[in-house]
Design a protein around this motif. Sequence first.
Motif, PDB file in Angstrom:
ATOM      1  N   UNK A   1       0.796  -1.218   0.000  1.00  0.00           N
ATOM      2  CA  UNK A   1       0.000   0.000   0.000  1.00  0.00           C
ATOM      3  C   UNK A   1       0.832   1.272   0.000  1.00  0.00           C
ATOM      4  N   UNK A   2       2.043   1.230   0.537  1.00  0.00           N
ATOM      5  CA  UNK A   2       2.808   2.470   0.636  1.00  0.00           C
ATOM      6  C   UNK A   2       3.284   2.984  -0.724  1.00  0.00           C
ATOM      7  N   UNK A   3       3.278   2.147  -1.768  1.00  0.00           N
ATOM      8  CA  UNK A   3       3.722   2.603  -3.082  1.00  0.00           C
ATOM      9  C   UNK A   3       2.565   2.834  -4.052  1.00  0.00           C
ATOM     10  N   UNK A   4       1.351   2.820  -3.526  1.00  0.00           N
ATOM     11  CA  UNK A   4       0.173   2.992  -4.374  1.00  0.00           C
ATOM     12  C   UNK A   4       0.190   4.341  -5.078  1.00  0.00           C
ATOM     13  N   UNK A   5       0.565   5.399  -4.376  1.00  0.00           N
ATOM     14  CA  UNK A   5       0.598   6.732  -4.996  1.00  0.00           C
ATOM     15  C   UNK A   5       1.541   6.747  -6.197  1.00  0.00           C
ATOM     16  N   UNK A   6       2.664   6.069  -6.082  1.00  0.00           N
ATOM     17  CA  UNK A   6       3.626   5.989  -7.178  1.00  0.00           C
ATOM     18  C   UNK A   6       3.038   5.221  -8.361  1.00  0.00           C
ATOM     19  N   UNK A   7       2.385   4.114  -8.097  1.00  0.00           N
ATOM     20  CA  UNK A   7       1.751   3.334  -9.156  1.00  0.00           C
ATOM     21  C   UNK A   7       0.651   4.144  -9.832  1.00  0.00           C
ATOM     22  N   UNK A   8      -0.186   4.805  -9.038  1.00  0.00           N
ATOM     23  CA  UNK A   8      -1.284   5.591  -9.601  1.00  0.00           C
ATOM     24  C   UNK A   8      -0.768   6.730 -10.471  1.00  0.00           C
ATOM     25  N   UNK A   9       0.263   7.417 -10.026  1.00  0.00           N
ATOM     26  CA  UNK A   9       0.848   8.498 -10.835  1.00  0.00           C
ATOM     27  C   UNK A   9       1.388   7.937 -12.146  1.00  0.00           C
ATOM     28  N   UNK A  10       2.031   6.795 -12.085  1.00  0.00           N
ATOM     29  CA  UNK A  10       2.578   6.164 -13.283  1.00  0.00           C
ATOM     30  C   UNK A  10       1.453   5.799 -14.247  1.00  0.00           C
ATOM     31  N   UNK A  11       0.419   5.144 -13.752  1.00  0.00           N
ATOM     32  CA  UNK A  11      -0.690   4.708 -14.592  1.00  0.00           C
ATOM     33  C   UNK A  11      -1.414   5.905 -15.218  1.00  0.00           C
ATOM     34  N   UNK A  38      -1.295  -6.709  -5.193  1.00  0.00           N
ATOM     35  CA  UNK A  38      -1.410  -5.909  -3.968  1.00  0.00           C
ATOM     36  C   UNK A  38      -0.838  -6.766  -2.858  1.00  0.00           C
ATOM     37  N   UNK A  39       0.086  -6.207  -2.090  1.00  0.00           N
ATOM     38  CA  UNK A  39       0.854  -7.015  -1.146  1.00  0.00           C
ATOM     39  C   UNK A  39       0.011  -7.733  -0.106  1.00  0.00           C
ATOM     40  N   UNK A  40      -1.137  -7.207   0.263  1.00  0.00           N
ATOM     41  CA  UNK A  40      -2.067  -7.918   1.132  1.00  0.00           C
ATOM     42  C   UNK A  40      -3.439  -7.311   0.917  1.00  0.00           C
ATOM     43  N   UNK A  41      -4.441  -8.011   1.357  1.00  0.00           N
ATOM     44  CA  UNK A  41      -5.797  -7.497   1.150  1.00  0.00           C
ATOM     45  C   UNK A  41      -5.904  -6.119   1.789  1.00  0.00           C
ATOM     46  N   UNK A  72      -1.839 -12.088  -1.172  1.00  0.00           N
ATOM     47  CA  UNK A  72      -1.916 -13.002  -0.035  1.00  0.00           C
ATOM     48  C   UNK A  72      -2.400 -14.376  -0.486  1.00  0.00           C
ATOM     49  N   UNK A  73      -2.950 -14.446  -1.700  1.00  0.00           N
ATOM     50  CA  UNK A  73      -3.334 -15.752  -2.254  1.00  0.00           C
ATOM     51  C   UNK A  73      -2.113 -16.607  -2.552  1.00  0.00           C
ATOM     52  N   UNK A  74      -0.954 -15.983  -2.721  1.00  0.00           N
ATOM     53  CA  UNK A  74       0.256 -16.739  -3.031  1.00  0.00           C
ATOM     54  C   UNK A  74       1.375 -16.525  -2.010  1.00  0.00           C
ATOM     55  N   UNK A  75       1.137 -15.651  -1.018  1.00  0.00           N
ATOM     56  CA  UNK A  75       2.164 -15.333  -0.023  1.00  0.00           C
ATOM     57  C   UNK A  75       1.594 -15.558   1.372  1.00  0.00           C
ATOM     58  N   UNK A  76       2.291 -16.347   2.179  1.00  0.00           N
ATOM     59  CA  UNK A  76       1.867 -16.552   3.558  1.00  0.00           C
ATOM     60  C   UNK A  76       1.928 -15.227   4.310  1.00  0.00           C
ATOM     61  N   UNK A  77       1.013 -15.024   5.253  1.00  0.00           N
ATOM     62  CA  UNK A  77       0.935 -13.749   5.972  1.00  0.00           C
ATOM     63  C   UNK A  77       2.251 -13.367   6.636  1.00  0.00           C
ATOM     64  N   UNK A  78       2.932 -14.327   7.240  1.00  0.00           N
ATOM     65  CA  UNK A  78       4.195 -14.014   7.927  1.00  0.00           C
ATOM     66  C   UNK A  78       5.303 -13.613   6.949  1.00  0.00           C
ATOM     67  N   UNK A  79       5.155 -13.999   5.671  1.00  0.00           N
ATOM     68  CA  UNK A  79       6.167 -13.667   4.663  1.00  0.00           C
ATOM     69  C   UNK A  79       5.764 -12.464   3.821  1.00  0.00           C
ATOM     70  N   UNK A  80       4.616 -11.861   4.124  1.00  0.00           N
ATOM     71  CA  UNK A  80       4.105 -10.757   3.309  1.00  0.00           C
ATOM     72  C   UNK A  80       4.806  -9.455   3.688  1.00  0.00           C
ATOM     73  N   UNK A  81       6.048  -9.353   3.270  1.00  0.00           N
ATOM     74  CA  UNK A  81       6.866  -8.155   3.507  1.00  0.00           C
ATOM     75  C   UNK A  81       7.942  -8.107   2.433  1.00  0.00           C
ATOM     76  N   UNK A  82       8.607  -6.972   2.351  1.00  0.00           N
ATOM     77  CA  UNK A  82       9.655  -6.826   1.345  1.00  0.00           C
ATOM     78  C   UNK A  82      10.701  -7.915   1.552  1.00  0.00           C
TER      79      UNK A  82
END
Length: 170
Positions: A1-11, A38-41, A72-82
Amino acid sequence: PKQVALVLANVRTWSYWQFFPCEPSKRHGVHYDLVFYVSREHAPTRVALEAAFANATWREHCFNDVRVVDASAVVAERADRYGPGTLAMFYSMFAEPGTATHARAFAARAPDYMLWCEPDLVPLRRAWLDALYERHVALASGAPFWVAGSIPRYPDSRGDYHLNGNALYA
């Protein structure tokens, strides 16, 4: 979520003539899909992304399908980080067709090629998507490849010889 503004500006830049993703008259008979991970729901992120491309002119001219995939469909919650989460999202794109991981990453079909773009990758010209397609067709017909990309080109990147994700994969 923290990079959403960057993605939106790009799009948003894709709607400008000089950065329109494709040349609508070309289409090459191929099927481009655009998938946002999206990195998590995160409902606000999903809503913002979907709103950004809901009425965009490039959507109907350049892409058959545009969707947001909850990683999160492909990433376990504990691993959902950079780090581990990023790698898990990336490798899910290469999951064996027919597996649950693959089904969550793709709708009905696996791509032949994939352009992995991080939020800071921005287009530099009009019809950049067509240019990539034309380039990979030329590469694949003459010399098959698995990955095509560039080494980092930022200040002080000497000796930093890796792809950093932004690349075309077959």
